[in-house]
Design an enzyme around this catalytic site. Structure first.
Site, PDB file in Angstrom:
ATOM      1  N   SER A 155      -0.913  -2.788 -59.423  1.00 14.62           N
ATOM      2  CA  SER A 155      -1.177  -1.792 -59.137  1.00 14.62           C
ATOM      3  C   SER A 155      -1.663  -2.278 -57.176  1.00 14.62           C
ATOM      4  O   SER A 155      -1.225  -1.133 -56.551  1.00 14.62           O
ATOM      5  CB  SER A 155      -2.558  -0.899 -59.375  1.00 14.62           C
ATOM      6  OG  SER A 155      -3.381  -2.217 -59.509  1.00 14.62           O
ATOM      7  N   HIS A 206      -6.621  -2.706 -55.218  1.00 16.01           N
ATOM      8  CA  HIS A 206      -6.206  -1.180 -55.021  1.00 16.01           C
ATOM      9  C   HIS A 206      -6.792  -1.654 -52.925  1.00 16.01           C
ATOM     10  O   HIS A 206      -5.351  -0.935 -52.567  1.00 16.01           O
ATOM     11  CB  HIS A 206      -6.990   0.167 -55.227  1.00 16.01           C
ATOM     12  CG  HIS A 206      -6.491  -0.243 -56.523  1.00 16.01           C
ATOM     13  ND1 HIS A 206      -6.918   1.431 -57.508  1.00 16.01           N
ATOM     14  CD2 HIS A 206      -5.662  -0.991 -57.590  1.00 16.01           C
ATOM     15  CE1 HIS A 206      -6.463   1.045 -58.749  1.00 16.01           C
ATOM     16  NE2 HIS A 206      -5.878  -0.614 -58.367  1.00 16.01           N
TER      17      HIS A 206
END
Length: 335
Positions: A155, A206
């Site tokens: 991610s 992230h």
């Protein structure tokens, strides 16, 4: 990127992922190979089928951990942790996102440029996450929360790809989990929303991905000339594929072509015949407009552009028997 430790378990979501990927690629004219390869690699690493189970390191051996990476110089954790996932839902969600982003970016950028970008974003996102965790430890003594955290997942790269994709988009607004957000702020909004709805994910991973995307755009915009990493990948692919191209050239052959100035066939309704040819009414062979006698059956041309006095009764097509017509055709082919 998700925190914790786990192994690969199959609960039935992977077939849905496979069907979705197959459907998307079936509709595409050009199939992006790098995106497909990344999805396949992540899936195989998660499933660990057959001999891969013995070859691949376990998830505990590759979890991204800033403390272990800096203390022991464990680059395996630095690079491989992005390709491991905590569970089936984690893998499927990331691969669906990769499919959507990868198809758009690879189609517009080209496979070599896209592969170069993914490699750069992987290194940048992991490196920035490492620096952030170390900085928080030194400045704010955040040791347990981030510096000793274990995390895996693709991610971070996906957030970086989202930043690049939004920068290339012409749309002013985007949908983020049902909310209309300005495109330039979409990645930041998704960062906050995911952290609110799924607190177990790695916020720092992230965030590192978003900063990696911004850094890539800045570096790419300030760099003049060809991307050196893309050039390296292109040369490597060319060197690897050269033996295959050489072998193909040895065994390649051209299809034999039938040469001739006309065609044999029936005069179909509505069929347009070029003005440079005329069709024999007997054998339907298309002859050049420069000749007055059919090259197939020797029938004299009869139309309003030519003198009918040159047509003799013995040469008229209506007087030819089937045997005579067959004989003339055979003579024509034997010339």
């Amino acid at each position: 990127m998700e925190r914790g430790r786990s192994g690969g378990v199959w609960r039935g979501m992977l077939p849905l992922l496979g069907l979705h990927v197959a459907n998307e690629y079936y509709r595409l004219g050009r199939k992006p190979p790098v995106t497909a390869g990344l999805i396949l690699a992540n899936t195989l690493i998660y499933l660990r089928p057959g001999p891969l189970h013995r070859i691949l390191p376990t998830v505990d051996q590759v979890c991204f951990n800033p403390h272990l990476i800096l203390k022991y110089g464990d680059m395996r954790r630095f690079f491989l942790s992005a390709f491991y996932h905590m569970g089936e839902s984690h893998l499927v969600y990331n691969m669906m996102s990769l499919l959507w982003k990868g198809i758009q970016l690879e189609t517009s950028m080209g496979s070599v440029e896209f592969a170069s970008m993914v490699a750069a974003l992987l290194g940048l996102s992991q490196g920035i996450t490492l620096l952030l965790s170390k900085g928080l430890l030194l400045l704010f003594d955040y040791e347990t929360a981030y510096y000793h955290q274990f995390a895996v997942g693709f991610s971070g790269v996906l957030f970086a790809m989202k930043v690049v994709l939004n920068a290339r988009s012409d749309d002013e607004y985007s949908y983020v989990h049902g909310m209309i957000i300005p495109t330039r702020h979409a990645a930041w909004a998704e960062l906050i929303l995911i952290q609110l709805f799924v607190p177990g994910v790695s916020f720092l991973g992230h965030l590192g991905g978003i900063l990696a995307g911004l850094a890539y755009l800045q570096l790419r915009g300030s760099f003049l000339g060809s991307d050196p990493l893309a050039l390296l990948i292109r040369n490597f692919v060319g060197a690897v594929s050269w033996p295959l191209r050489f072998v193909r050239s040895l065994f390649s052959f051209q299809r034999p072509r039938i040469s001739g100035r006309g065609r044999v066939g029936r005069n179909l309704p509505g069929r347009v015949v070029a003005a440079a040819v005329w069709r024999c009414p007997v054998c339907t062979y298309d002859n050049s407009a420069w000749v007055d006698v059919c090259e197939m059956c020797s029938t004299v041309r009869q139309d309003h552009h030519h003198d009918f006095s040159r047509t003799h009764p013995s040469d008229r097509s209506g007087d030819l028997s089937l045997e005579e017509l067959r004989r003339r055709r055979l003579e024509r082919f034997e010339r």
